[in-house]
Design a protein around this motif. Structure first.
Motif, short mmCIF file in Angstrom:
data_model
loop_
_atom_site.label_atom_id
_atom_site.label_comp_id
_atom_site.label_asym_id
_atom_site.label_seq_id
_atom_site.Cartn_x
_atom_site.Cartn_y
_atom_site.Cartn_z
N GLU A 3 0.83 -1.21 0.00
CA GLU A 3 0.00 0.00 0.00
C GLU A 3 0.87 1.26 0.00
O GLU A 3 0.56 2.24 -0.68
CB GLU A 3 -0.94 -0.01 1.20
CG GLU A 3 -1.95 1.11 1.16
CD GLU A 3 -3.01 0.99 2.23
OE1 GLU A 3 -3.08 1.90 3.07
OE2 GLU A 3 -3.76 -0.01 2.21
N SER A 4 1.97 1.22 0.74
CA SER A 4 2.88 2.36 0.78
C SER A 4 3.51 2.60 -0.59
O SER A 4 3.62 3.75 -1.05
CB SER A 4 3.97 2.11 1.83
OG SER A 4 4.87 3.19 1.86
N LEU A 7 0.87 4.12 -2.86
CA LEU A 7 0.71 5.54 -2.59
C LEU A 7 1.83 6.35 -3.24
O LEU A 7 1.58 7.38 -3.88
CB LEU A 7 0.69 5.82 -1.09
CG LEU A 7 -0.63 5.67 -0.37
CD1 LEU A 7 -0.42 5.77 1.14
CD2 LEU A 7 -1.63 6.71 -0.83
N TRP A 84 -6.16 6.98 2.39
CA TRP A 84 -5.05 7.58 3.13
C TRP A 84 -5.44 9.00 3.59
O TRP A 84 -5.21 9.36 4.74
CB TRP A 84 -3.81 7.62 2.24
CG TRP A 84 -2.66 8.33 2.88
CD1 TRP A 84 -1.76 7.82 3.77
CD2 TRP A 84 -2.31 9.70 2.69
NE1 TRP A 84 -0.87 8.79 4.15
CE2 TRP A 84 -1.18 9.95 3.49
CE3 TRP A 84 -2.83 10.73 1.92
CZ2 TRP A 84 -0.57 11.20 3.54
CZ3 TRP A 84 -2.21 11.98 1.97
CH2 TRP A 84 -1.10 12.20 2.77
N GLN A 87 -7.93 9.63 6.69
CA GLN A 87 -7.49 9.60 8.09
C GLN A 87 -7.25 11.00 8.65
O GLN A 87 -7.20 11.20 9.86
CB GLN A 87 -6.25 8.73 8.25
CG GLN A 87 -5.02 9.27 7.58
CD GLN A 87 -3.84 8.32 7.66
OE1 GLN A 87 -3.69 7.59 8.64
NE2 GLN A 87 -3.01 8.33 6.63
#
Length: 110
Positions: A3-4, A7, A84, A87
Protein backbone atom coordinates in the motif's frame (compact mmCIF):
# COMPACT_ATOMS: atom_id res chain seq x y z
CA UNK A 1 2.99 -3.66 -4.57
CA UNK A 2 2.48 -2.71 -0.93
CA UNK A 3 0.00 0.00 0.00
CA UNK A 4 2.88 2.36 0.78
CA UNK A 5 4.50 1.67 -2.61
CA UNK A 6 1.12 2.17 -4.29
CA UNK A 7 0.71 5.54 -2.59
CA UNK A 8 4.21 6.59 -3.66
CA UNK A 9 3.62 5.54 -7.27
CA UNK A 10 0.19 7.18 -7.41
CA UNK A 11 1.36 10.47 -5.90
CA UNK A 12 4.39 10.51 -8.22
CA UNK A 13 2.14 9.94 -11.24
CA UNK A 14 -0.34 12.60 -10.11
CA UNK A 15 2.42 15.15 -9.47
CA UNK A 16 2.52 16.03 -13.17
CA UNK A 17 -0.27 18.22 -14.63
CA UNK A 18 -0.13 16.46 -18.02
CA UNK A 19 -0.74 13.10 -16.38
CA UNK A 20 -3.63 14.55 -14.34
CA UNK A 21 -5.12 15.89 -17.58
CA UNK A 22 -4.72 12.48 -19.22
CA UNK A 23 -6.57 10.86 -16.32
CA UNK A 24 -9.33 13.48 -16.55
CA UNK A 25 -9.74 12.60 -20.24
CA UNK A 26 -9.82 8.88 -19.43
CA UNK A 27 -12.43 9.47 -16.72
CA UNK A 28 -14.82 10.18 -19.63
CA UNK A 29 -14.04 6.81 -21.23
CA UNK A 30 -11.29 4.84 -22.89
CA UNK A 31 -9.20 6.46 -25.59
CA UNK A 32 -6.32 5.75 -27.93
CA UNK A 33 -2.91 7.33 -27.39
CA UNK A 34 -3.51 9.50 -30.47
CA UNK A 35 -6.77 10.80 -29.02
CA UNK A 36 -5.12 11.44 -25.66
CA UNK A 37 -2.22 13.28 -27.30
CA UNK A 38 -4.40 15.57 -29.42
CA UNK A 39 -4.88 18.47 -26.96
CA UNK A 40 -1.20 18.60 -25.96
CA UNK A 41 1.62 20.46 -27.63
CA UNK A 42 4.05 17.56 -27.32
CA UNK A 43 5.23 14.63 -29.36
CA UNK A 44 3.42 11.30 -29.38
CA UNK A 45 6.43 9.59 -27.75
CA UNK A 46 6.32 12.16 -24.92
CA UNK A 47 2.63 11.44 -24.32
CA UNK A 48 3.39 7.71 -24.43
CA UNK A 49 6.00 8.17 -21.69
CA UNK A 50 3.40 9.89 -19.51
CA UNK A 51 0.99 7.03 -20.14
CA UNK A 52 3.68 4.50 -19.17
CA UNK A 53 4.12 6.30 -15.83
CA UNK A 54 0.36 6.09 -15.30
CA UNK A 55 0.42 2.40 -16.25
CA UNK A 56 3.28 1.68 -13.86
CA UNK A 57 1.27 3.33 -11.07
CA UNK A 58 -1.70 1.15 -12.01
CA UNK A 59 -3.86 4.14 -12.94
CA UNK A 60 -4.14 3.17 -16.62
CA UNK A 61 -4.61 -0.17 -18.32
CA UNK A 62 -4.30 -0.88 -22.02
CA UNK A 63 -6.61 -3.10 -23.97
CA UNK A 64 -6.12 -4.85 -27.26
CA UNK A 65 -8.46 -3.94 -30.12
CA UNK A 66 -6.95 -5.09 -33.43
CA UNK A 67 -3.93 -2.82 -34.01
CA UNK A 68 -5.13 -0.30 -31.38
CA UNK A 69 -4.31 -0.42 -27.69
CA UNK A 70 -6.94 1.82 -26.07
CA UNK A 71 -6.16 3.20 -22.64
CA UNK A 72 -8.63 2.92 -19.80
CA UNK A 73 -8.69 4.50 -16.34
CA UNK A 74 -8.22 2.18 -13.38
CA UNK A 75 -9.50 4.12 -10.37
CA UNK A 76 -8.48 1.54 -7.73
CA UNK A 77 -5.19 3.31 -6.86
CA UNK A 78 -7.15 6.52 -6.35
CA UNK A 79 -9.20 4.70 -3.68
CA UNK A 80 -5.94 3.97 -1.82
CA UNK A 81 -5.14 7.71 -1.91
CA UNK A 82 -8.67 8.60 -0.77
CA UNK A 83 -8.43 6.14 2.14
CA UNK A 84 -5.05 7.58 3.13
CA UNK A 85 -6.38 11.16 3.02
CA UNK A 86 -9.51 10.16 4.93
CA UNK A 87 -7.49 9.60 8.09
CA UNK A 88 -6.89 13.36 8.17
CA UNK A 89 -10.51 14.36 7.45
CA UNK A 90 -11.46 14.92 11.08
CA UNK A 91 -8.46 17.21 11.59
CA UNK A 92 -9.23 19.49 8.66
CA UNK A 93 -12.98 19.50 9.38
CA UNK A 94 -12.27 20.67 12.94
CA UNK A 95 -9.99 23.39 11.60
CA UNK A 96 -12.57 24.51 9.05
CA UNK A 97 -15.21 24.63 11.79
CA UNK A 98 -12.88 26.73 13.95
CA UNK A 99 -12.15 29.05 11.04
CA UNK A 100 -15.88 29.38 10.36
CA UNK A 101 -16.44 30.38 14.00
CA UNK A 102 -13.73 33.05 13.76
CA UNK A 103 -15.19 34.42 10.52
CA UNK A 104 -18.68 34.52 12.00
CA UNK A 105 -17.44 36.41 15.06
CA UNK A 106 -15.62 38.90 12.79
CA UNK A 107 -18.86 39.54 10.87
CA UNK A 108 -20.76 40.17 14.09
CA UNK A 109 -18.31 42.78 15.39
CA UNK A 110 -18.99 46.34 14.15
Amino acid sequence: MTESEQLDATFAALANPTRRALLAHLAKGEATVNALAEPFDMTLPAVSRHIRVLEKAGLVTRGKDAQFRPCKLNAAPLRVVANWADQYREIWELRFDAMDSVLQSMKEKP
